[in-house]
Enzyme design. Structure first.
Site, PDB file in Angstrom:
ATOM      1  N   GLY B  41       0.816  -1.209   0.000  1.00 50.74           N
ATOM      2  CA  GLY B  41       0.000   0.000   0.000  1.00 50.74           C
ATOM      3  C   GLY B  41       0.850   1.259   0.000  1.00 50.74           C
ATOM      4  O   GLY B  41       1.856   1.350   0.704  1.00 50.74           O
ATOM      5  N   GLY B  46       0.989   3.678   4.128  1.00 48.98           N
ATOM      6  CA  GLY B  46       2.043   2.886   3.495  1.00 48.98           C
ATOM      7  C   GLY B  46       3.117   3.759   2.864  1.00 48.98           C
ATOM      8  O   GLY B  46       4.315   3.478   2.987  1.00 48.98           O
ATOM      9  N   ARG B 339     -20.308  12.310  12.806  1.00 46.65           N
ATOM     10  CA  ARG B 339     -20.950  11.751  11.614  1.00 46.65           C
ATOM     11  C   ARG B 339     -22.048  10.753  11.919  1.00 46.65           C
ATOM     12  O   ARG B 339     -23.086  10.748  11.262  1.00 46.65           O
ATOM     13  CB  ARG B 339     -19.885  11.064  10.773  1.00 46.65           C
ATOM     14  N   HIS B 410     -18.565   5.062   4.138  1.00 47.21           N
ATOM     15  CA  HIS B 410     -17.416   5.922   3.908  1.00 47.21           C
ATOM     16  C   HIS B 410     -16.100   5.372   4.439  1.00 47.21           C
ATOM     17  O   HIS B 410     -15.050   5.536   3.831  1.00 47.21           O
ATOM     18  CB  HIS B 410     -17.704   7.265   4.578  1.00 47.21           C
TER      19      HIS B 410
END
Ligand SMILES: Cc1cc2nc3c(=O)[nH]c(=O)nc-3n(C[C@H](O)[C@H](O)[C@H](O)COP(=O)(O)OP(=O)(O)OC[C@H]3O[C@@H](n4cnc5c(N)ncnc54)[C@H](O)[C@@H]3O)c2cc1C
Ligand code: FES
Lengths: 246, 649
Positions: B41, B46, B339, B410
């Protein structure tokens, strides 16, 4: 909408490619261009045929992965828009749409609409960064930067590295891409330290990789989905001359 | 029950990380060259880790799916990154950022990790500025801040609506510098399909598929770092990039790594609503918009009919007929509640019949007051690119008419279990960024994922991995011609062969969409026992159908996008079931995990701290066996555990 598509199909890097015609039907005008290709691909898969290979990832116009040359324009006819953000409402019912890969020597075709853009990574590796290593840097507010320069640096840094500028240029020049990175750093105090080496090494790498010269036709700016300005090229030229002079 | 050792250093909270660094093992500079590290990644986690480990002198091999490290999903992050700099002098401190993060996560995150995150947050901003990240600035030339949900201070740094892009390009620059220096070797268009664990139980390598040639390749190393992002795409429609996947983490799980809190996923309140079945992804409208946008729905049912049919324009609905439901329910935080709270409140209004748009599954996000107060130019400078994006997709001008938004999947708070060192229970396997479960508990605050990814990558893993690697200097290069590598490679090839030979009638996407619907309906914003039990059965049936009916045309030798998608979906079909199981077992509501049976009379989440104040770390026991649940008890010694309250300050 019903559409006729002429899509470049090429099995591999050395295979000979050709346009293949496809019809798609009942496409919603709210669909994105890539969703329209998804629908085509679903039909191809259902028939057991090889779907059209194309690059894409974020589908939000920011990763720079999508790269279709549509009706003679990189990312299609809509200004300041990547292929993934292009919507079918911009086309007419019954229209014939031609889709090709980026065509430029330094971006060889890998399959269908996928090209190899690793040359851009190589240019960045040549010097498109500050050499600050992790740790040991001053407080972020130690060096104030005037807002105007910070904004101009951000304008340049908005480049998504998609390669549309190269695909748009008859010389396959990478000047807009290189100038955006050079400008971002030239405008910031953190980037000034290595400015001279950076511009020389990035330009040398660009030449070595076979990108062409800039002959000021401005096609790159017109086609750039992020509206990177050619004033960056002027800045690059000044930086380059300055670096050469010592 | 296995006793879980999360290796939290002794000592007072604020001194733990310093204490750790003072006493950890290090590898001397000459020996670093003898150590190989694999990083999967090139996102913030990463990319930052690979660059920093390369700078230290280790041999790093870094892999990504895309054609360039710069295209990792982190590039899409819009709104900003938190840090406790307190530049605005509005009362922020490291402790307050720590406190807000624990509270925002509904008291389901580990104190010591979160404190460290808050502590290094300031270094991140310094580092990024040194890299030339063009953060927004004031006219004074100093850095600008804005507010995000769940905080009473302005601590979010940003680069227009492209913060993730700029931070990632900073990390990509650092990585490119190390590639040029030769300390990092880059492998693009590679997908990790298995983890190799040796007989002594250590992670020693990976099996990857070269997405261009189709070749199956082996790589060995002294340690492996997974920074492979989140698994939101299990729902098919999400704000994640198309190739975001759960496979690397899932393959590690099947090799023995524990998967923690898989049911904790974040549903973001402000996304462009779903509009058609051909739709491939959902687009986020950044949380930063809630700084200036006000969320509302019409108060009267008569108006609802009219706005849905287009007979009435939202801007013609007078103030007194609007319900600014977040401001009404949560006066202290208003439009800036976290959220999970904002998403549930939108769902509540829509379920009650007050939703707008032609599906009734949308609410308004209105900028009229802000434009009247500040002028259009200011709003344009703040959010211009988001407004343009909205207009391009929806064909409506948000300067003139309110945006329509609805919650969407999300982010995944769950992920591979890691200890304080970000090491999984498999020695030598480290996990960073969204792929681990660590810092956000049951709900992540906005602008904290970028902070965590870069904290893990720049400032934590380069230390903690070294602590592990210190006694590896005499091991020598890791051979890849061993029975473990042979077996892992064979397993991958067999899986591919099996997929290719099904030769059924259903496309991968058609099956994935069906999985997505099961997940959204039963393992989404609101969950209950009956629905979760149904989801488990439905997923099992769909998984069976997948292996009988999926169609992957072409050959595995070369680019085969359907095969790539099928491999990812095969793993999602297993992960989805684990998510449902985890949600079923957790008989409480916490953060993003809302069980309808457990709520207060006002409809707020009702935690059960007595029975569920733990991290649920699932252990794989075999394909047709129930996974085993390991529990890491959470202790709060520096924070008083309370019911989250966003109504009063
Ligand atoms: C639209 C959007 C906006 C957001 N905005 C914000 C924001 O404003 N602030 C904030 O804090 N957070 C935000 N987030 C969340 C944040 O962007 C992510 O959580 C974060 O960037 C994840 O970073 P990462 O390094 O963990 O992984 P990613 O960036 O997802 O990178 C994953 C990497 O792993 C590679 N990979 C994955 N699987 C494999 C495999 N099997 N083999 C090989 N390579 C593999 C990929 O190629 C990629 O390089 C946003 C998220 C979205 C979707
Ligand atoms: S897919 Fe990311 S820019 Fe188009």
């Amino acid at each position: 909408m019903d559409l006729k598509l002429k899509i470049w199909r090429q099995a591999g890097p050395t295979a000979k490619g050709q346009f293949v015609d496809y019809d798609v039907h009942n496409i919603s005008s709210d669909a994105s261009f890539l969703e329209m290709i998804d629908i085509l691909n679903d039909e191809l898969v259902e028939k057991g045929e090889d779907p059209v290979a194309f690059d894409h990832d974020c589908r939000e116009g920011i990763c720079g992965m999508c790269s279709m040359f549509i009706n003679g324009h990189p990312h299609g006819p809509e200004k300041a828009t990547t292929t993934c953000q292009l919507h079918m409402r911009k086309f007419k019912d019954g229209e014939t749409i031609t889709v090709e890969p980026w065509r430029a020597k330094p971006f060889p075709v890998i399959k269908d609409l996928i090209v190899d853009r690793s040359a851009f990574d190589e240019i960045i590796q040549a010097g498109g960064y500050t050499s600050a290593t992790t740790g040991g840097v001053p407080d972020a507010n130690a060096i104030p930067i005037n807002k105007e320069n910070a904004e101009l640096a951000m304008d340049a840094a908005a480049c998504i590295g998609c390669g549309a500028c190269v695909a748009a240029c008859k010389n396959a020049s990478a000047m807009l891409f290189v100038s955006a990175k050079v400008s971002q750093f030239a405008l910031l105090p953190q980037g000034k330290v290595e400015a001279k080496d950076r511009v020389k090494e990035m330009v040398a790498k660009m030449d070595e990789l076979g990108f062409g010269n800039c002959t000021n036709t401005y096609a790159c700016e017109a086609e750039c989905p992020k509206e990177i300005s050619i004033t960056n090229i002027a800045r690059l030229n000044r930086q380059f001359i300055g670096a050469k002079l010592g | 029950m296995t006793k879980i050792d999360s290796k939290i250093p002794a000592g007072p909270l604020a001194e733990k990380w310093t204490h750790y660094k003072e006493h950890q093992n290090l590898v001397n500079p000459a020996n670093k060259r003898k150590i190989d590290i694999i990083v999967i990644g090139t996102g913030l986690a990463g990319g930052a880790a690979a660059a920093s480990l390369g700078e230290l002198g280790f041999n790093v091999k870094v892999f990504c799916i895309q054609d360039s490290p710069r295209r990792a999903h982190s590039i899409a992050a819009q709104g900003g990154i938190n840090a406790a700099k307190n530049y605005p002098n509005d009362g922020d401190t490291v402790y307050r950022l720590f406190y807000d993060t624990i509270k925002g996560g509904d008291y389901r995150a580990r104190e010591a990790n979160v404190y460290r995150l808050a502590e290094v947050s300031n270094n991140i901003i310094d580092q990024c500025v040194a890299q030339g990240v063009p953060f927004a600035r004031e006219y004074s030339g100093y850095l600008a801040n804005r507010s995000f949900g769940g905080a009473l201070v302005s601590r979010t740094f940003y680069a227009r609506g492209q913060t993730g892009q700029q931070l990632l390009l900073g990390a990509y620059g650092a990585l490119s510098k190390e590639i040029k220096r030769g300390s990092v070797k880059l492998y693009t268009r590679r997908e990790m399909l298995d983890l190799v664990v040796t007989g002594e139980g250590k992670a020693r390598g990976v099996i990857v598929r070269n997405l261009f040639t189709g070749e199956i390749e082996r790589y060995g190393a002294h340690a492996v770092l997974l920074a492979t992002g989140g698994y939101g795409n299990v729902y098919f429609l999400s704000t994640n990039a198309m190739t975001s996947n759960g496979s690397a983490a899932w393959r590690a799980y099947k090799r023995g790594a524990w998967f923690a809190n898989p049911c904790y996923v974040q549903i973001h309140p402000t996304c462009i609503p779903v509009h058609g079945s051909y739709q491939s992804k959902l687009t986020l409208m950044s949380e930063s918009l809630r700084n200036d946008g006000r969320i509302w729905v019409p108060k009267n049912k008569e108006d609802i009919e009219k706005v849905r049919s287009g007979a009435l324009k939202p801007k013609d609905i007078p103030e007194e007929n609007r319900d600014y439901y977040l401001e009404r329910r949560y006066p202290a935080f208003g439009n800036l509640v976290p959220r999970d709270v904002a998403s549930r409140a939108a769902k509540e209004r829509c379920d009650a019949g007050y939703g707008v748009g032609n599906t009734g599954l949308a609410v308004y996000l209105d900028f009229k007051d802000a434009i009247d107060r500040l002028g259009k130019e200011v709003i344009k400078a703040r959010y211009g690119n988001l407004f343009d994006m909205y207009e391009r997709i929806v064909d409506d001008n948000p300067y003139e008419t309110p945006m329509m938004i609805y919650p969407a999947i999300h982010y995944s708070m769950g992920g591979l279990w890691v200890d304080y060192e970000l090491q999984s229970n498999i020695p030598g396997l480290f996990v960073g960024g969204e792929a681990n479960f660590s810092d956000h508990g049951a709900n992540r605050l906005g602008a904290s994922a970028l902070m965590q990814g870069l904290s893990d990558g720049y400032f934590v893993l380069p230390y903690t991995m070294q602590n592990y690697l210190a006694d590896q200097i005499t091991v020598g290069a890791i051979p890849t011609n061993t029975p473990e590598f042979d077996a892992a490679e064979k397993a991958v090839k067999d899986r591919i062969q099996k997929l290719m030979s099904v030769n059924g009638t259903e496309t991968v996407d058609a099956l994935h969409k069906r999985l997505g619907l099961i997940m959204w309906d039963h393992v989404g914003m609101a969950r209950n026992k009956e629905g979760l039990e149904k989801a488990i059965k439905d997923i099992q049936a769909l998984r069976k159908e997948f292996w009988e009916k999926v169609r992957v045309p072409g050959s595995p030798d070369g680019i085969n996008i359907e095969l790539e998608k099928a491999l990812r979906l095969a793993d999602f079909l297993e992960l989805g079931e684990l998510m449902a199981r985890d949600a079923l077992h957790r008989e409480e509501s916490a953060g993003g995990h809302f069980r309808e049976e457990f709520q207060t009379p006002e409809g707020e989440a009702l935690r059960n701290d007595k029975d569920y104040m733990y991290v649920g770390a699932w252990e794989y026991t075999g394909d047709d066996k129930e996974p085993k649940l390991n529990k890491e008890e959470l202790k709060y010694e520096n924070i008083e555990v309370k019911t989250r309250n966003y109504k009063t300050a």
